[in-house]
Design a protein around this motif. Structure first.
Motif, PDB file in Angstrom:
ATOM      1  N   THR A  86     -24.694 -46.516  49.728  1.00 57.84           N
ATOM      2  CA  THR A  86     -26.157 -46.497  49.658  1.00 57.84           C
ATOM      3  C   THR A  86     -26.745 -45.935  50.939  1.00 57.84           C
ATOM      4  OG1 THR A  86     -26.247 -48.346  48.109  1.00 57.84           O
ATOM      5  CG2 THR A  86     -28.209 -47.939  49.443  1.00 57.84           C
ATOM      6  N   GLU A  87     -26.188 -46.334  52.090  1.00 58.48           N
ATOM      7  CA  GLU A  87     -26.652 -45.770  53.364  1.00 58.48           C
ATOM      8  C   GLU A  87     -26.456 -44.251  53.384  1.00 58.48           C
ATOM      9  OE1 GLU A  87     -25.666 -45.722  58.158  1.00 58.48           O
ATOM     10  OE2 GLU A  87     -24.774 -47.301  56.914  1.00 58.48           O
TER      11      GLU A  87
ATOM     12  N   MET B  84     -19.566 -53.701  56.391  1.00 56.37           N
ATOM     13  CA  MET B  84     -20.290 -53.329  55.180  1.00 56.37           C
ATOM     14  C   MET B  84     -19.349 -53.316  53.982  1.00 56.37           C
ATOM     15  SD  MET B  84     -22.468 -50.082  56.704  1.00 56.37           S
ATOM     16  CE  MET B  84     -23.733 -50.100  55.421  1.00 56.37           C
ATOM     17  N   THR B  85     -19.900 -53.536  52.813  1.00 52.72           N
ATOM     18  CA  THR B  85     -19.121 -53.290  51.602  1.00 52.72           C
ATOM     19  C   THR B  85     -19.143 -51.794  51.331  1.00 52.72           C
ATOM     20  OG1 THR B  85     -20.974 -53.434  50.061  1.00 52.72           O
ATOM     21  CG2 THR B  85     -19.877 -55.512  50.668  1.00 52.72           C
TER      22      THR B  85
ATOM     23  N   GLU C  69     -22.508 -50.828  49.926  1.00 53.11           N
ATOM     24  CA  GLU C  69     -23.587 -50.763  50.918  1.00 53.11           C
ATOM     25  C   GLU C  69     -23.499 -49.480  51.741  1.00 53.11           C
ATOM     26  OE1 GLU C  69     -24.067 -55.596  51.727  1.00 53.11           O
ATOM     27  OE2 GLU C  69     -22.680 -54.386  52.943  1.00 53.11           O
ATOM     28  N   ALA C  70     -22.275 -49.102  52.116  1.00 55.25           N
ATOM     29  CA  ALA C  70     -22.099 -47.884  52.906  1.00 55.25           C
ATOM     30  C   ALA C  70     -22.482 -46.644  52.107  1.00 55.25           C
ATOM     31  CB  ALA C  70     -20.653 -47.779  53.375  1.00 55.25           C
TER      32      ALA C  70
END
Length: 493
Positions: free
Chosen positions: A184-185, A177-178, A181-182
């Motif tokens: 956002t998770e 993941m970028t 992205e992490a």
């Protein structure tokens, strides 16, 4: 087979405007215990023969467990005060259940309470709290100097808010993941925790937070340690107490407790990583966590209906979700999480137990309680069920051997190095107004050794690379030098 059941739960939240009116931790515990008795529908407190108290931090007492017994007007044969850790309520309940199953204990009360919010407000207002005198010595002290290396302490990386980001940054890279992205998770996950806390009357922050609110850095939500802002870390500034009553199913039936109020302890598992985080095999997983969760799933024998995944920092439930094979949008909590429900130091999982009992009474099925303590170090899971377990409780619940089988080689740690080194993990530490204090990198040398180095705040190029949301810096090469104070520093090549 002796089935052990939870028959009573109690919680209390105390939010006085005047801190001098605030309940002290013993009063919070006593109130929670009385509510647990009322919840059971039976007269229990004067029949208790074991009182088990979760390690308390806010206000230290002399002989905490016996002081609580005095508040309750009881004199049980056993009154124990336990070492701390976020997993400790589960450990304490598990061990109490085993003593009940073996006949050593008839009825156990497990309780804990913290009042940090009142203590902080009183200090700010210059108010002397009318509470008992503090203890002259600390029971079961939590000594970081005994757990961590001299190098970690010298760099000031000796508290959870700085250490858990090492796991966050390593896991996102391992999962492909970028950083963006992490993050956002994490924000979406934390938003789901907040939604549950909003509906929990015992929660501290009773409103749902959107992912954007949680992820967006602001004066109200400042960065603590990259990538975590304030709304992604535990909130210990609460006044909360919780209590749980346990006994055998036979004893409960004899006392006339309703069958549908009994929640069974089906089993559990525990394991521990090396205490010093520099002695771990890696930062993108925890073999002990994996072994514990796999063992709990095997005990249940079917998918869990409800979950409480420990939530001091997002990396912990994110790792657990992947081990359990759960979908990204599942609900990871029945209580609301340590940010939003509140993080009363070691006692959160006792509140989570109360919430799980309510959920199982309402919807039946099974629930997983997973807690962890220190620095992704101590792991414990407990399986609760509305129905009796298929197997008797096992006294051999440790799964350290299974964790060892999952563990990779541990690199040699060196405190002196000059020359090339690559990033294994890192964090950036922030002060007031989101100002960068320094970055810290865990590094690998060309020989495969592990070391630690700081990045000064004025090294804008390296800091910018570490905090790039589009590209993880794990594996990035740089140069290690020794600063004037003897500590290692690292910069991009």
């Amino acid at each position: 087979m002796t089935n052990v059941v939870i028959v009573g739960i109690g919680e209390i939240k105390d939010r006085p405007d005047d801190p001098s009116l605030g309940l002290d931790p013993l009063d919070l515990m006593a109130a929670a215990a009385r509510r647990a008795e009322a919840d059971s529908g039976a007269r229990i407190l004067d029949r208790i023969d074991a009182v088990e108290v979760v390690h308390q931090i806010t206000w230290r007492y002399e002989d905490t467990a016996r002081r609580l017994c005095e508040r309750l007007g009881i004199d049980p044969a056993r009154a124990a005060y336990h070492p701390g850790g976020g997993e400790s309520p589960l450990r304490i309940m598990h061990d109490a259940a085993l003593r009940i199953a073996s006949g050593e204990t008839r009825i156990a009360l497990v309780c804990g309470g913290e009042a940090r919010s009142t203590v902080r407000k009183a200090r700010k207002a210059g108010v002397a709290l009318p509470w008992p005198a503090k203890a002259s010595a600390v029971e079961h002290p939590w000594r970081v100097e005994e757990m961590l290396s001299a190098m970690g302490r010298a760099h000031g990386i000796a508290q959870p808010t700085y250490i858990y980001p090492l796991f966050e940054n390593a896991t996102l890279h391992a999962w492909g993941m970028t950083p963006g992205e992490a993050q956002t998770e994490s924000a979406r996950l934390w938003s789901r925790y907040s939604a549950v806390a909003a509906d929990n009357p015992h929660g501290w922050l009773q409103r749902p937070f959107t992912p954007a609110e949680i992820e967006t850095v602001s004066r109200e939500n400042p960065l603590v340690a990259w990538p975590y802002p304030k709304l992604m870390v535990a909130n210990p500034s609460v006044n909360q107490g919780a209590a749980v009553l346990l006994m055998s199913e036979a004893e409960a039936r004899e006392m006339g407790i309703a069958t549908d109020a009994m929640i069974h302890i089906a089993g559990g598992a525990a394991s521990k990583e090396p205490e010093d985080y520099l002695d771990r095999d890696c930062y993108h997983s925890s073999p002990s966590q994996q072994a514990v969760l796999q063992a709990a799933a095997a005990i249940n024998g079917a998918p869990f209906d409800h979950f409480e995944l420990y939530s001091c920092f997002p990396c912990v439930p994110k790792m657990a979700r992947r081990t359990l094979g759960l979908p990204g949008g599942f609900t990871p909590t029945v209580a609301g999480g340590l940010t939003f429900f509140g993080g009363p130091f070691n006692n959160y999982m006792l509140h989570a137990t109360c919430a799980m009992v309510r959920r199982l009474r309402e919807g039946r099925g099974s629930g997983l309680l997973y807690g962890q303590g220190d620095f992704v170090t101590k792991h414990h899971a407990l399986v609760l069920s509305a129905a009796p377990g298929a197997e008797p409780l096992s006294s051999d619940y440790r799964v350290d051997g299974k964790a060892d089988a999952l563990r990779g080689p541990v690199p040699i740690v060196v405190d002196h190095h000059d020359g090339d080194a690559t990033v294994e993990s890192f964090t950036v530490i922030y002060g007031r107004e989101n100002a960068i204090d320094r970055a810290i990198a865990i590094l690998r040398t060309p020989e495969g050794y592990r070391t630690m180095a700081r990045v000064p705040a004025d090294d804008a190029v390296t800091i910018e690379r570490l905090t790039d949301p589009a590209r993880s810096p794990i594996g990035e090469r740089g140069i290690v030098t020794t600063a004037d104070d003897g500590l290692l520093e690292w910069r991009l090549s």
